[in-house]
Scaffold this active site. Sequence first.
Site, mmCIF file in Angstrom:
data_model
loop_
_atom_site.group_PDB
_atom_site.id
_atom_site.type_symbol
_atom_site.label_atom_id
_atom_site.label_comp_id
_atom_site.label_asym_id
_atom_site.label_seq_id
_atom_site.Cartn_x
_atom_site.Cartn_y
_atom_site.Cartn_z
ATOM 1 N N PHE A 190 -9.609 -0.264 -5.203
ATOM 2 C CA PHE A 190 -8.346 0.398 -5.575
ATOM 3 C C PHE A 190 -8.572 1.831 -6.037
ATOM 4 O O PHE A 190 -8.030 2.278 -7.057
ATOM 5 C CB PHE A 190 -7.611 -0.376 -6.677
ATOM 6 C CG PHE A 190 -7.011 -1.689 -6.264
ATOM 7 C CD1 PHE A 190 -6.957 -2.078 -4.938
ATOM 8 C CD2 PHE A 190 -6.487 -2.546 -7.231
ATOM 9 C CE1 PHE A 190 -6.394 -3.301 -4.572
ATOM 10 C CE2 PHE A 190 -5.921 -3.764 -6.868
ATOM 11 C CZ PHE A 190 -5.873 -4.160 -5.539
ATOM 12 N N SER A 249 -6.932 -8.745 -3.479
ATOM 13 C CA SER A 249 -8.098 -7.953 -3.129
ATOM 14 C C SER A 249 -9.342 -8.560 -3.783
ATOM 15 O O SER A 249 -9.301 -8.948 -4.955
ATOM 16 C CB SER A 249 -7.937 -6.506 -3.605
ATOM 17 O OG SER A 249 -9.169 -5.813 -3.488
#
Length: 354
Positions: A121, A182
């Site tokens: 991220f 994720s």
Amino acid sequence: MLDYEFIKKIMFNFEPETAHNIAECGLRALPYCKPLNDCMAKRNFVSDSILRQNIFGKTFYNPIGLGAGFDKNATMVQSMKAMGFGHTEIGTMTPRAQSGNAKPRLFRYPEIESIQNAMGFNNKGSYAVMQNLQKIFPYDIVVGASIGKNKNTPDKEALNDYKDLINVFKDIADYLVVNISSPNTPNLRDLQNEEFIKDVFSMAKEITQTPILLKIAPDMSDEVAIELCNTAIKYGADGIIATNTTQDYSLISNAQNFGGISGKVLSEKSYSLFKAIGKELHDKTTLISVGGISDAKDAYRRIKAGASLVQILSGFIFKGPSMCKNINEDLIQLLKDDGYQNISEAIGADFKTN
């Protein structure tokens, strides 16, 4: 116009993340060269009534979208129509800027058209991305926003991160995606549980009417995935995106032992889970399929398994902007061959009785 195979040979001489940064520079500049941008849009963007759908109150001119992870900071949105995409998903954004995981964190496997990433991220933070979107609003294609918690936010405080993000993007994005799948943020996948899903979607629906979807990982059983998706829908989710990258490192013989794998090697694993979800939910909510899609045949089977839209990312890196055009044109023929007047008639066809 330069052939993409020629461009790719040059780009693949660079380390993958460097190559991505070079590509980003080019795509950021493209809208400022209007003749070239318009020429590429005319060449690559397929808009045919048989592909057109109204979803979330927005017009999707074709069903092929760019998955989250490519345009993390909304710097390339204006070039996506020229690449042929009917929608694009930016992010994943976090409330505060963060640099992501240690490098190297991006690996390509050209011989099997697959990617492994452990980016974590990396993004400039929600406020900076929101400003980028404000400069280009309104958009010429649909824009979704994928949101996730900061790496240093404890799981018990994660709901506050998602609340902040929803408030930032609810009026500037066409739809929102709760990313708790994720593999590159420690413990993020622990949030794939019924309690958190209930809390985040209940909270979201108190804040906004902007459509909000759940994105799930491929590394769970069909039964668990369906249960989590049903919980999300029960508490207000407007759709499901399946799937994120996988931690099944057996898919690549020389894989790294960290990060998530995407691309062709993920196709069957992603499709298998998606089909199970589609069988249960194709007539109850909007489903988006992503994971290893590289041609119209694969896209079409996702549609017949319940997908209203499909997304690509790794395939775009290996095949370039002609990929969207080729998939859409071949999809048109596949739909016509099966006697459909519109793509909506084919959605979930595998589960429909005559």
